[in-house]
Design a protein around this motif. Structure first.
Motif, PDB file in Angstrom:
ATOM      1  N   MET A  47      14.657   0.216  -8.275  1.00 13.39           N
ATOM      2  CA  MET A  47      15.366   0.376  -6.983  1.00 13.39           C
ATOM      3  C   MET A  47      16.876   0.269  -7.170  1.00 13.39           C
ATOM      4  O   MET A  47      17.648   1.023  -6.569  1.00 13.39           O
ATOM      5  CB  MET A  47      14.875  -0.675  -5.987  1.00 13.39           C
ATOM      6  N   ALA A  48      17.313  -0.688  -7.998  1.00 12.33           N
ATOM      7  CA  ALA A  48      18.755  -0.894  -8.184  1.00 12.33           C
ATOM      8  C   ALA A  48      19.382   0.309  -8.873  1.00 12.33           C
ATOM      9  O   ALA A  48      20.479   0.749  -8.505  1.00 12.33           O
ATOM     10  CB  ALA A  48      18.998  -2.166  -8.987  1.00 12.33           C
ATOM     11  N   ARG A  49      18.679   0.873  -9.870  1.00 12.99           N
ATOM     12  CA  ARG A  49      19.256   2.026 -10.567  1.00 12.99           C
ATOM     13  C   ARG A  49      19.297   3.248  -9.655  1.00 12.99           C
ATOM     14  O   ARG A  49      20.244   4.023  -9.678  1.00 12.99           O
ATOM     15  CB  ARG A  49      18.519   2.280 -11.884  1.00 12.99           C
ATOM     16  N   TRP A  50      18.282   3.390  -8.794  1.00 13.86           N
ATOM     17  CA  TRP A  50      18.308   4.485  -7.822  1.00 13.86           C
ATOM     18  C   TRP A  50      19.495   4.258  -6.870  1.00 13.86           C
ATOM     19  O   TRP A  50      20.245   5.199  -6.565  1.00 13.86           O
ATOM     20  CB  TRP A  50      16.983   4.559  -7.040  1.00 13.86           C
ATOM     21  N   ALA A  51      19.670   2.994  -6.441  1.00 15.69           N
ATOM     22  CA  ALA A  51      20.775   2.673  -5.521  1.00 15.69           C
ATOM     23  C   ALA A  51      22.115   3.037  -6.158  1.00 15.69           C
ATOM     24  O   ALA A  51      22.993   3.615  -5.513  1.00 15.69           O
ATOM     25  CB  ALA A  51      20.732   1.194  -5.149  1.00 15.69           C
ATOM     26  N   ALA A  82       0.829  -1.212   0.000  1.00  9.90           N
ATOM     27  CA  ALA A  82       0.000   0.000   0.000  1.00  9.90           C
ATOM     28  C   ALA A  82       0.864   1.263   0.000  1.00  9.90           C
ATOM     29  O   ALA A  82       0.507   2.276  -0.607  1.00  9.90           O
ATOM     30  CB  ALA A  82      -0.921  -0.010   1.227  1.00  9.90           C
ATOM     31  N   ASP A  83       2.023   1.211   0.677  1.00 15.63           N
ATOM     32  CA  ASP A  83       2.888   2.397   0.753  1.00 15.63           C
ATOM     33  C   ASP A  83       3.835   2.498  -0.436  1.00 15.63           C
ATOM     34  O   ASP A  83       4.234   3.586  -0.837  1.00 15.63           O
ATOM     35  CB  ASP A  83       3.830   2.332   1.985  1.00 15.63           C
ATOM     36  N   PHE A  84       4.249   1.339  -0.958  1.00 14.96           N
ATOM     37  CA  PHE A  84       5.349   1.315  -1.922  1.00 14.96           C
ATOM     38  C   PHE A  84       5.093   0.161  -2.884  1.00 14.96           C
ATOM     39  O   PHE A  84       5.490  -0.977  -2.642  1.00 14.96           O
ATOM     40  CB  PHE A  84       6.657   1.101  -1.140  1.00 14.96           C
ATOM     41  N   ASP A  85       4.392   0.487  -3.977  1.00 16.07           N
ATOM     42  CA  ASP A  85       3.959  -0.558  -4.913  1.00 16.07           C
ATOM     43  C   ASP A  85       5.019  -0.720  -6.004  1.00 16.07           C
ATOM     44  O   ASP A  85       5.327   0.243  -6.724  1.00 16.07           O
ATOM     45  CB  ASP A  85       2.600  -0.141  -5.509  1.00 16.07           C
ATOM     46  N   PRO A 125       6.520   2.706 -10.773  1.00 13.85           N
ATOM     47  CA  PRO A 125       7.895   3.225 -10.728  1.00 13.85           C
ATOM     48  C   PRO A 125       8.001   4.698 -10.325  1.00 13.85           C
ATOM     49  O   PRO A 125       8.911   5.062  -9.590  1.00 13.85           O
ATOM     50  CB  PRO A 125       8.409   3.026 -12.156  1.00 13.85           C
ATOM     51  N   GLU A 126       7.063   5.531 -10.808  1.00 10.08           N
ATOM     52  CA  GLU A 126       7.210   6.966 -10.489  1.00 10.08           C
ATOM     53  C   GLU A 126       7.033   7.233  -9.006  1.00 10.08           C
ATOM     54  O   GLU A 126       7.786   7.979  -8.385  1.00 10.08           O
ATOM     55  CB  GLU A 126       6.215   7.792 -11.304  1.00 10.08           C
ATOM     56  N   LYS A 127       6.007   6.568  -8.430  1.00 14.74           N
ATOM     57  CA  LYS A 127       5.764   6.740  -6.991  1.00 14.74           C
ATOM     58  C   LYS A 127       6.949   6.172  -6.197  1.00 14.74           C
ATOM     59  O   LYS A 127       7.383   6.759  -5.197  1.00 14.74           O
ATOM     60  CB  LYS A 127       4.458   6.027  -6.606  1.00 14.74           C
ATOM     61  N   MET A 128       7.484   5.058  -6.682  1.00 18.46           N
ATOM     62  CA  MET A 128       8.659   4.478  -6.008  1.00 18.46           C
ATOM     63  C   MET A 128       9.799   5.494  -5.985  1.00 18.46           C
ATOM     64  O   MET A 128      10.452   5.689  -4.954  1.00 18.46           O
ATOM     65  CB  MET A 128       9.149   3.222  -6.760  1.00 18.46           C
ATOM     66  N   GLY A 129      10.025   6.135  -7.118  1.00 21.25           N
ATOM     67  CA  GLY A 129      11.109   7.112  -7.225  1.00 21.25           C
ATOM     68  C   GLY A 129      10.919   8.252  -6.226  1.00 21.25           C
ATOM     69  O   GLY A 129      11.876   8.676  -5.572  1.00 21.25           O
ATOM     70  N   ARG A 130       9.680   8.717  -6.101  1.00 20.43           N
ATOM     71  CA  ARG A 130       9.414   9.841  -5.173  1.00 20.43           C
ATOM     72  C   ARG A 130       9.712   9.420  -3.731  1.00 20.43           C
ATOM     73  O   ARG A 130      10.332  10.154  -2.964  1.00 20.43           O
ATOM     74  CB  ARG A 130       7.948  10.290  -5.281  1.00 20.43           C
ATOM     75  N   ILE A 131       9.286   8.196  -3.373  1.00 15.72           N
ATOM     76  CA  ILE A 131       9.489   7.736  -1.980  1.00 15.72           C
ATOM     77  C   ILE A 131      10.976   7.495  -1.708  1.00 15.72           C
ATOM     78  O   ILE A 131      11.481   7.819  -0.629  1.00 15.72           O
ATOM     79  CB  ILE A 131       8.621   6.487  -1.698  1.00 15.72           C
ATOM     80  N   LEU A 170      12.960   9.193   1.349  1.00 11.78           N
ATOM     81  CA  LEU A 170      13.557   8.416   2.455  1.00 11.78           C
ATOM     82  C   LEU A 170      15.074   8.322   2.348  1.00 11.78           C
ATOM     83  O   LEU A 170      15.764   8.145   3.354  1.00 11.78           O
ATOM     84  CB  LEU A 170      12.952   7.008   2.521  1.00 11.78           C
ATOM     85  N   ARG A 171      15.588   8.386   1.145  1.00 11.35           N
ATOM     86  CA  ARG A 171      17.025   8.294   0.874  1.00 11.35           C
ATOM     87  C   ARG A 171      17.717   7.157   1.660  1.00 11.35           C
ATOM     88  O   ARG A 171      18.642   7.384   2.460  1.00 11.35           O
ATOM     89  CB  ARG A 171      17.722   9.634   1.147  1.00 11.35           C
TER      90      ARG A 171
END
Ligand SMILES: NC(=O)c1ccc[n+]([C@@H]2O[C@H](COP(=O)([O-])OP(=O)(O)OC[C@H]3O[C@@H](n4cnc5c(N)ncnc54)[C@H](OP(=O)(O)O)[C@@H]3O)[C@@H](O)[C@H]2O)c1
Length: 291
Positions: A84-88, A32-35, A39-45, A49-50
């Protein structure tokens, strides 16, 4: 260290919420918090949270439904982990991801090593392998923990299903020509914590020692429950072949892992799958039927 744990309401996610706070400040998020299919919502979260460590326990794990829902399985098991991996990579964070014995076809006669060739035989395995590959290619620091036959005292898994059926029926038929190592979530969570401490990386097999068939696992569960005085209706566990239990998705016959890296490179203690089962049975609700 700031840690983001995804899939915190899944069976492994729940176990990880117990151990990860010892390693840093934990942000545990559910679907519900992190679907993982958004992808766009994931990027914002992620930006909010960094996290310095992303622990991905979320997945599309419905093996049979995946056969006809490839798009969703691919979004959750491959595209989401890639985001997630590319953000990491861009943010010098690390990703710890879980994968599965289902990346193999099960035709090897020996236990599978981390570097054996993958060849998934169902859609779930194919999407999990795609997720592994995208993480490896992202440039991020990663640990991909491959495990097998996960179960817990609660939720929907092989152990709770067998106990429910054993309370209802005289005879159960259980497949005895697929082999693997049953892995309780408490053990995988503790092993994850240990591997974080040892700064493990790359692809790593993680399961208790030894192996059995589904029939062997069911027999061990029922024998132990009888020893504990649990009233069960079942009198006979009939061994059957895979061909007598047709399912939409094919399953690998051999899901056994070689555990050399886990034990020799990282020095993780050995525990047999039989001993790993006992604490789970101790935690079962004290009702006649498991939930
Ligand atoms: N289960 C096994 O036998 C097994 C064996 C080997 C490896 N593994 C791997 O181990 C890991 C953990 O598995 P598990 O058994 O704990 O699975 P699980 O109990 O099915 O938990 C998976 C979690 O992911 C969540 N999820 C599903 N779709 C999502 C989405 N779009 N966005 C965010 N979250 C989503 C689920 O939420 P909902 O409850 O809302 O669906 C659930 O909380 C997975 O990577 C799995 O592939 C599992």
């Amino acid at each position: 260290m700031r840690i983001l744990l995804t899939g915190c309401e899944g069976q492994l996610g729940r176990a990880l919420t117990r151990v990860l706070p010892e390693h840093g400040e934990l942000f545990a998020v559910s679907r519900a918090d992190f679907d993982l299919s958004l992808p766009e919502k994931m990027g914002r979260i992620l930006e909010e949270l960094r996290p310095e460590l992303i622990v991905n326990a979320a997945a599309y794990t419905a093996v049979d439904p995946a056969e006809t829902d490839r798009e969703t399985a691919l979004a959750v098991n491959a595209v989401g982990p890639d985001v997630m991996a590319r953000w990491a990579f861009r943010n010098q964070a690390m990703i710890l991801h879980y994968s599965t014995d289902y990346v193999f076809d099960g035709e090897n006669t020996a236990p599978y090593r981390e570097d054996d060739a993958t060849n998934p035989i169902n859609v779930y395995g194919e999407t999990k392998r795609a997720g592994e590959r995208l993480i490896m290619e992202s440039g991020a620091r990663y640990l991909i923990v491959r495990s097998s036959w996960l179960y817990d005292a609660v939720g929907k898994n092989f152990l709770t299903t067998i106990l429910r059926l054993a309370g209802e029926r005289d005879e159960l038929q259980v497949v005895d020509d697929q082999f693997g190592a049953p892995t309780p979530t408490w053990w995988l969570a503790d092993t994850t914590a240990y591997l974080l401490m040892r700064k493990a990386n790359g692809v790593l097999n993680a399961a208790p020692d030894g192996s059995t068939s589904w029939h062997g696992f069911a027999s061990a569960i029922i024998d132990e429950m009888k020893k504990r005085g649990r009233p069960l209706k079942v009198r006979h566990l009939a061994p059957i072949g895979t061909e007598d239990w047709p399912t939409p998705a094919k399953r690998p016959r051999n899901s056994v892992f070689a555990l050399t890296r886990l034990h020799e490179e990282y020095g993780a203690a050995s525990l047999s799958w039989q001993d790993a089962l006992l604490p789970v049975l101790d935690r079962l609700p004290k009702t006649e039927r498991p939930v």
